[in-house]
Every structure is written in C-alpha cells, then in structure tokens.
Scaffold this motif. Sequence first.
Motif, PDB file in Angstrom:
ATOM      1  N   ALA A 100       0.841  -1.208   0.000  1.00 57.06           N
ATOM      2  CA  ALA A 100       0.000   0.000   0.000  1.00 57.06           C
ATOM      3  C   ALA A 100       0.867   1.246   0.000  1.00 57.06           C
ATOM      4  O   ALA A 100       0.604   2.208  -0.732  1.00 57.06           O
ATOM      5  CB  ALA A 100      -0.941  -0.014   1.207  1.00 57.06           C
ATOM      6  N   LYS A 101       1.897   1.227   0.818  1.00 56.72           N
ATOM      7  CA  LYS A 101       2.819   2.361   0.904  1.00 56.72           C
ATOM      8  C   LYS A 101       3.475   2.618  -0.463  1.00 56.72           C
ATOM      9  O   LYS A 101       3.529   3.758  -0.929  1.00 56.72           O
ATOM     10  CB  LYS A 101       3.886   2.046   1.955  1.00 56.72           C
ATOM     11  CG  LYS A 101       4.510   3.228   2.633  1.00 56.72           C
ATOM     12  CD  LYS A 101       5.548   2.804   3.667  1.00 56.72           C
ATOM     13  CE  LYS A 101       4.986   1.937   4.754  1.00 56.72           C
ATOM     14  NZ  LYS A 101       5.932   1.622   5.823  1.00 56.72           N
ATOM     15  N   LEU A 102       3.971   1.567  -1.092  1.00 58.26           N
ATOM     16  CA  LEU A 102       4.620   1.694  -2.404  1.00 58.26           C
ATOM     17  C   LEU A 102       3.657   2.212  -3.472  1.00 58.26           C
ATOM     18  O   LEU A 102       4.062   2.940  -4.375  1.00 58.26           O
ATOM     19  CB  LEU A 102       5.195   0.349  -2.848  1.00 58.26           C
ATOM     20  CG  LEU A 102       6.496  -0.072  -2.195  1.00 58.26           C
ATOM     21  CD1 LEU A 102       6.853  -1.494  -2.597  1.00 58.26           C
ATOM     22  CD2 LEU A 102       7.621   0.877  -2.586  1.00 58.26           C
ATOM     23  N   ALA A 103       2.388   1.828  -3.362  1.00 59.52           N
ATOM     24  CA  ALA A 103       1.396   2.238  -4.355  1.00 59.52           C
ATOM     25  C   ALA A 103       0.845   3.637  -4.090  1.00 59.52           C
ATOM     26  O   ALA A 103       0.084   4.158  -4.894  1.00 59.52           O
ATOM     27  CB  ALA A 103       0.253   1.224  -4.385  1.00 59.52           C
ATOM     28  N   GLY A 104       1.190   4.210  -2.934  1.00 61.48           N
ATOM     29  CA  GLY A 104       0.706   5.544  -2.613  1.00 61.48           C
ATOM     30  C   GLY A 104      -0.654   5.580  -1.956  1.00 61.48           C
ATOM     31  O   GLY A 104      -1.256   6.653  -1.826  1.00 61.48           O
ATOM     32  N   ALA A 105      -1.149   4.428  -1.524  1.00 63.05           N
ATOM     33  CA  ALA A 105      -2.416   4.413  -0.788  1.00 63.05           C
ATOM     34  C   ALA A 105      -2.181   4.989   0.603  1.00 63.05           C
ATOM     35  O   ALA A 105      -1.128   4.765   1.205  1.00 63.05           O
ATOM     36  CB  ALA A 105      -2.955   2.987  -0.679  1.00 63.05           C
ATOM     37  N   HIS A 106      -3.147   5.718   1.106  1.00 66.44           N
ATOM     38  CA  HIS A 106      -2.966   6.378   2.395  1.00 66.44           C
ATOM     39  C   HIS A 106      -3.515   5.577   3.576  1.00 66.44           C
ATOM     40  O   HIS A 106      -2.999   5.697   4.681  1.00 66.44           O
ATOM     41  CB  HIS A 106      -3.591   7.765   2.373  1.00 66.44           C
ATOM     42  CG  HIS A 106      -2.898   8.692   1.433  1.00 66.44           C
ATOM     43  ND1 HIS A 106      -1.672   9.242   1.695  1.00 66.44           N
ATOM     44  CD2 HIS A 106      -3.244   9.109   0.195  1.00 66.44           C
ATOM     45  CE1 HIS A 106      -1.289   9.987   0.683  1.00 66.44           C
ATOM     46  NE2 HIS A 106      -2.222   9.916  -0.253  1.00 66.44           N
ATOM     47  N   HIS A 107      -4.553   4.798   3.353  1.00 71.16           N
ATOM     48  CA  HIS A 107      -5.161   4.036   4.441  1.00 71.16           C
ATOM     49  C   HIS A 107      -5.472   2.615   3.993  1.00 71.16           C
ATOM     50  O   HIS A 107      -5.720   2.363   2.820  1.00 71.16           O
ATOM     51  CB  HIS A 107      -6.457   4.698   4.928  1.00 71.16           C
ATOM     52  CG  HIS A 107      -6.218   5.790   5.897  1.00 71.16           C
ATOM     53  ND1 HIS A 107      -5.923   7.071   5.516  1.00 71.16           N
ATOM     54  CD2 HIS A 107      -6.207   5.785   7.252  1.00 71.16           C
ATOM     55  CE1 HIS A 107      -5.754   7.828   6.577  1.00 71.16           C
ATOM     56  NE2 HIS A 107      -5.917   7.071   7.649  1.00 71.16           N
ATOM     57  N   ILE A 108      -5.492   1.734   4.972  1.00 61.41           N
ATOM     58  CA  ILE A 108      -5.898   0.348   4.764  1.00 61.41           C
ATOM     59  C   ILE A 108      -6.998   0.069   5.779  1.00 61.41           C
ATOM     60  O   ILE A 108      -6.870   0.435   6.950  1.00 61.41           O
ATOM     61  CB  ILE A 108      -4.735  -0.631   4.972  1.00 61.41           C
ATOM     62  CG1 ILE A 108      -3.508  -0.196   4.189  1.00 61.41           C
ATOM     63  CG2 ILE A 108      -5.158  -2.041   4.578  1.00 61.41           C
ATOM     64  CD1 ILE A 108      -2.231  -0.873   4.627  1.00 61.41           C
ATOM     65  N   ARG A 109      -8.040  -0.581   5.335  1.00 62.28           N
ATOM     66  CA  ARG A 109      -9.153  -0.929   6.217  1.00 62.28           C
ATOM     67  C   ARG A 109      -9.353  -2.438   6.216  1.00 62.28           C
ATOM     68  O   ARG A 109      -8.959  -3.131   5.279  1.00 62.28           O
ATOM     69  CB  ARG A 109     -10.432  -0.236   5.739  1.00 62.28           C
ATOM     70  CG  ARG A 109     -10.343   1.262   5.847  1.00 62.28           C
ATOM     71  CD  ARG A 109     -11.627   1.908   5.450  1.00 62.28           C
ATOM     72  NE  ARG A 109     -11.493   3.358   5.615  1.00 62.28           N
ATOM     73  CZ  ARG A 109     -12.198   4.240   4.968  1.00 62.28           C
ATOM     74  NH1 ARG A 109     -13.118   3.844   4.106  1.00 62.28           N
ATOM     75  NH2 ARG A 109     -12.023   5.528   5.171  1.00 62.28           N
ATOM     76  N   LEU A 110      -9.999  -2.906   7.266  1.00 61.28           N
ATOM     77  CA  LEU A 110     -10.360  -4.317   7.367  1.00 61.28           C
ATOM     78  C   LEU A 110     -11.556  -4.450   8.279  1.00 61.28           C
ATOM     79  O   LEU A 110     -11.910  -3.519   9.008  1.00 61.28           O
ATOM     80  CB  LEU A 110      -9.191  -5.155   7.893  1.00 61.28           C
ATOM     81  CG  LEU A 110      -8.667  -4.896   9.304  1.00 61.28           C
ATOM     82  CD1 LEU A 110      -9.491  -5.605  10.382  1.00 61.28           C
ATOM     83  CD2 LEU A 110      -7.232  -5.351   9.408  1.00 61.28           C
ATOM     84  N   ALA A 111     -12.168  -5.609   8.240  1.00 63.82           N
ATOM     85  CA  ALA A 111     -13.239  -5.950   9.170  1.00 63.82           C
ATOM     86  C   ALA A 111     -12.915  -7.322   9.750  1.00 63.82           C
ATOM     87  O   ALA A 111     -12.434  -8.207   9.045  1.00 63.82           O
ATOM     88  CB  ALA A 111     -14.592  -5.973   8.463  1.00 63.82           C
ATOM     89  N   THR A 112     -13.159  -7.473  11.036  1.00 59.99           N
ATOM     90  CA  THR A 112     -12.964  -8.762  11.689  1.00 59.99           C
ATOM     91  C   THR A 112     -14.151  -9.023  12.592  1.00 59.99           C
ATOM     92  O   THR A 112     -15.032  -8.172  12.764  1.00 59.99           O
ATOM     93  CB  THR A 112     -11.617  -8.813  12.451  1.00 59.99           C
ATOM     94  OG1 THR A 112     -11.376 -10.162  12.877  1.00 59.99           O
ATOM     95  CG2 THR A 112     -11.591  -7.878  13.637  1.00 59.99           C
ATOM     96  N   HIS A 113     -14.201 -10.179  13.165  1.00 57.92           N
ATOM     97  CA  HIS A 113     -15.324 -10.601  14.005  1.00 57.92           C
ATOM     98  C   HIS A 113     -15.012 -10.324  15.469  1.00 57.92           C
ATOM     99  O   HIS A 113     -13.889 -10.569  15.927  1.00 57.92           O
ATOM    100  CB  HIS A 113     -15.592 -12.093  13.790  1.00 57.92           C
ATOM    101  CG  HIS A 113     -16.962 -12.513  14.170  1.00 57.92           C
ATOM    102  ND1 HIS A 113     -17.374 -12.606  15.467  1.00 57.92           N
ATOM    103  CD2 HIS A 113     -18.029 -12.862  13.398  1.00 57.92           C
ATOM    104  CE1 HIS A 113     -18.634 -13.010  15.500  1.00 57.92           C
ATOM    105  NE2 HIS A 113     -19.056 -13.167  14.256  1.00 57.92           N
TER     106      HIS A 113
END
Length: 149
Positions: A100-113
């Motif tokens: 994500a960092k290399l691609a220039g994305a600023h945030h990562i999200r996820l969902a868990t239980h």
Amino acid sequence: MSVILRRAVLDDAAGIVRCIDAAYAPYLSAGLKLPAVSEGVGDDIQNNLVWVLESSQRIVGCLIVVAADDIWHLANVAVHPDFSGQGLGKRLIGTCVDAAKLAGAHHIRLATHAAMPSNVALYTRLGWVVTQQDDIRIQMSRPSSITDT
C-alpha cells in the motif's frame, strides 16, 4: 522450515481455499457465523492482490487485498493452524502495508469478528485502530505510512 512469500497464480486457488478453510475451521466448529470466507478465490487472484506463503510446495498462508487508489481493503489473512504462532500473519499484514505504501495508498481498512479477540489484539499491536464496532463486526483502519512494531 523455509517459508516463501510470493504472489498467487490461478493454479494456487485450491491450495488457498484449503488454507483459508483450515484457518477458520475452529471458529466455525465453535458455532461462529462467518461469511463464505474462501469463496471466489479464483476471481480474487485475477482481480485483486493475492499473496501466498508456501512451505514445501504447500500453501500455509494467504493474503487477499482489494486495492483502490487511496484506500485499500485487507479482505482476508489466513494462516494454516499447523503454522500458527510463527509470525506468518504479521508477515502477511506487513506485506499489505508495504505494498500500500509503495502504491501511494494512504489508508488500509479491514473488518474482523468480535469473537476473534486475538485478531483484534494482533492488528492493534501492528498499528490498527478500531473505527466502528457493532455486536459482531469490528472495523479497523491504519495509515500505510506508520511502521509496524
């Protein structure tokens, strides 16, 4: 034990499904209601970012990420139970953050239980924060720019 991290290819789909199913089996046998976590793996390999961890030609871990321009979604991280406790989940999550960092994305999200507190604890140690929670679903996020601890 040598574990190799590499991008998945379509021929990996069956091995990824076996790994995911094995990783989630204890939760399902405990009666936890989960979505079909191993469904659509072939489509994911073709349309998203998928990595595998391989040991002795066996897929022992996998990471599925839906990459958008600025915000990525970590869709699935699974480590076969025979290989748990070796830092493989952390390695896969770090792969997502680095990409994500290399691609220039600023945030990562996820969902868990909510019934998977060890997952929440791991993500928290790795810089994720809870952004929303209901009875069963915990949503978490992190900037791609911070370094894992």
